[in-house]
Design an enzyme around this catalytic site. Structure first.
Site: not given
Ligand code: A2P
Length: 343
Positions: A102, A41, A247, A240, A322, A160, A133, A163
């Site tokens: 936690r 990203s 939730h 789920r 949630q 749940q 959550c 999401s």
């Molecule tokens: P990315 O979109 O670049 O994979 P969700 O809970 O909606 O699946 O989102 C998970 C979040 O955690 C996303 O922003 C994802 O980024 C981020 N993420 C997942 N793996 C990593 C990583 N190895 N390093 C940094 N961010 C991560």
């Protein structure tokens, strides 16, 4: 008024995106935002309070020299385990949305309406944990009733939303429903959950434990008592359901033996509690549902009724968004209390 430098780890995820929305809505005093995610990203833009920020890749060094005050972590437990320390070393308070810290005795686990006083313990590790959550929305309802009558035992079944498994959970339900209408549900990919979720219900969230419960169920048992500083019995069944967001929980509360529950008193205690809304008129078909709660910051409760056989038991139905109440909003509410402590 001081303005804060904020980092959000998991900025492209379901909870990360919601954190930006909530920060904007509560007009959080922000000086700058550092959105972090994986290399996938990096370069994408997010917007917060009218300003655009580019997502950067999360690395051990990324916090150095950035003067971050508050770092929200919401990218999964293993990411928090590895990277939270770098944010703390760089001087930030970490508000962690994952399960990683936690149950660490040194880390406060906070629902601001229930145990705000625990936030001050943040200094020991630099970390404040945001609970699970399902636990957050449940303790919103348990706390006023515990103060009223004293809880002996809680039995809860959850319903749940997908999401809870992040964007991939929502995408999987939508894709499977599309496949259903294209008459090819049987060929639909099953990846985010153990089974197909469309037109189904799965009594299995998170990993199986040796005691026959799932990790999600054990989170509800342990976290509830840590937040409320209690030691009553809790039994959870986490399920789920094919709902996109919010939730629901069917909760049975057993109070101390001598209690004779007055439903009106219980209803009044719930209605008076911060961020709890009572919606409870069965005759008029009024009760909370996921569609009631979605995109709001309240925990809703209805179907409040006394047990037919035991005078010290109460049944109720709670619903909350949630992604907000159970994650982003709770985290931002912690941050709001934290900045007051800092003043
Ligand atoms: P990315 O979109 O670049 O994979 P969700 O809970 O909606 O699946 O989102 C998970 C979040 O955690 C996303 O922003 C994802 O980024 C981020 N993420 C997942 N793996 C990593 C990583 N190895 N390093 C940094 N961010 C991560």
């Amino acid at each position: 008024m001081k303005k804060y430098n904020i980092a959000v780890v998991g900025a492209s995820g379901a909870v990360g995106e919601e954190i930006f929305r909530v920060l904007e809505e509560v007009n959080f005093p922000i000086n700058s935002v550092l959105p972090l995610a994986s290399a996938r990203s990096a370069g994408e833009e997010i917007e917060c309070q009218g300003k655009a920020y580019e997502i950067e890749e999360l690395t051990p060094e990324v916090f150095e020299g950035r003067d971050i005050d508050i770092a929200f972590f919401s990218a999964g437990g293993s990411i928090s385990a590895k990277y939270a320390q770098y944010a703390v070393e760089a001087g930030a308070v970490v508000i962690d949305n994952t399960s990683h810290f936690r149950m660490d005795a040194k880390v406060p686990l906070v629902v601001p309406e229930v145990n705000p006083e625990d936030i001050q313990l943040w200094k020991e590790t630099g970390i404040i944990a945001n609970p699970n959550c399902s636990t957050i929305q449940m303790v919103h309802l348990l706390k006023p009733l515990h103060d009223l009558y004293g809880i002996k035992r809680v039995d809860v079944s959850t319903y749940q939303a997908v999401s809870g498994a992040g964007k991939k959970g929502m995408e999987e339900l939508v894709r499977q429903m599309q496949d259903f209408f294209a008459f090819k549900l049987n060929e639909s990919e099953v990846k985010a959950f153990a089974h197909r979720i469309a037109l189904n219900v799965i009594p299995h969230i998170d990993t199986p434990q040796e005691n026959g419960y799932t990790k999600e169920e054990m989170k509800m048992v342990k976290e509830t008592n840590k937040i409320m500083h209690t030691d009553f019995a809790v039994s959870a069944t986490c399920v789920r359901v094919p709902v996109l967001r919010s939730h629901s929980e069917s909760i049975t509360i057993t109070f101390n033996d001598n209690v004779d529950v007055d439903v009106e008193k219980a209803r009044a205690a719930l209605a008076a509690f911060e961020n709890v809304v009572v919606v409870d008129n069965l005759e008029k078909a009024e009760y909370p549902m996921p569609m009631t709660a979605t995109d709001t910051d309240e925990t809703y409760v209805g179907r409040i009724r006394k047990d037919l056989f035991a005078k010290n038991m109460l049944h109720l139905w709670g619903v909350a968004d949630q992604v907000r109440v159970g994650a982003a909003t709770n985290a931002v509410r912690i941050a709001q209390k934290w900045i007051k402590l800092e003043k």
